[in-house]
Design a protein around this motif. Sequence first.
Motif: not given
Length: 304
Positions: A143-161
Amino acid sequence: MYSGMLIVLLPLALGYCIPCRSQSIVHFINVAVARMVYLILFLMGISLAFVDNLSTHLGTIFTVCLVFLGCITLCNLAGLWLLDVRRGRVEGERGAPALSKWSLLLDSARLCLVIIGGLLVGQWLDPQWFAVDTLSEWALMLLLLLIGIQLRNSGMRLRQILLNRWGLAIALVVMVSSWVGGLAGAWLLDMPASHGLAFASGNGWYSLSGILIGDQLGPVLGSAAFLNDLARELVAILIIPALMRRHPSCAIGYGGATAMDFTLPVLQRSGGVTIVPVAIVSGFVLSLAGPVLILGFLSLSSGG
């Protein structure tokens, strides 16, 4: 301690390192995550069935859940209200018609039914040969592996955050005020402070908090953590429309980590599209911080 942190952080970090440009694969991962949550909760129900004299523990589960829910809710809303006061009144655009609360509540009811189903099935299983703890551990890592992929591909970048100061402020206020509520709950229940801080760090992520706390403190407290964060999500669904106009930080922040997924449609319809980036940043930060904080606080009670 270290093996527990490795089980959580390693698959999450590996998943975050995997870019995915195919929308069909991203959709498949989203569906898989939803299915994995049901599997983990089902296994949690089986773990509960293996607890000796379970009926005597039900009072403990609901008492712990209600005390932490009450304390954390009061502290969250107080802290977020102060944030709104400091920011001044912020008018968002008018949202779309509200989603049906009954359909959202039904989704949450299904989660409870899955645990009950696992509890019933567990009555027929022998804990000597059914390694529910090992299965839960492997399911959690996937589950955490898949969630990590979700977070990476959520469109959020460090600059945006980093540029979204409102979203960061909401996340920080939620974390700190939750800790205050967790300490208050631990004091009322005569629990170690580190346990209260761990309970407070779930931030609405019920599948994660339930399984992590259950792994370290047993299925009784794990179930209490699950119900606490699930109830938080249910309360958020009910209060977001009422709070959004005058207290948008309260509306966005109370949902915790779910602001970037489950409660996001409710937030968008209540506050308009201008609220969405703020909610995603807040939920994203709380999602990343959750597993680290929960394991960190639990390690304090284990003595290393």
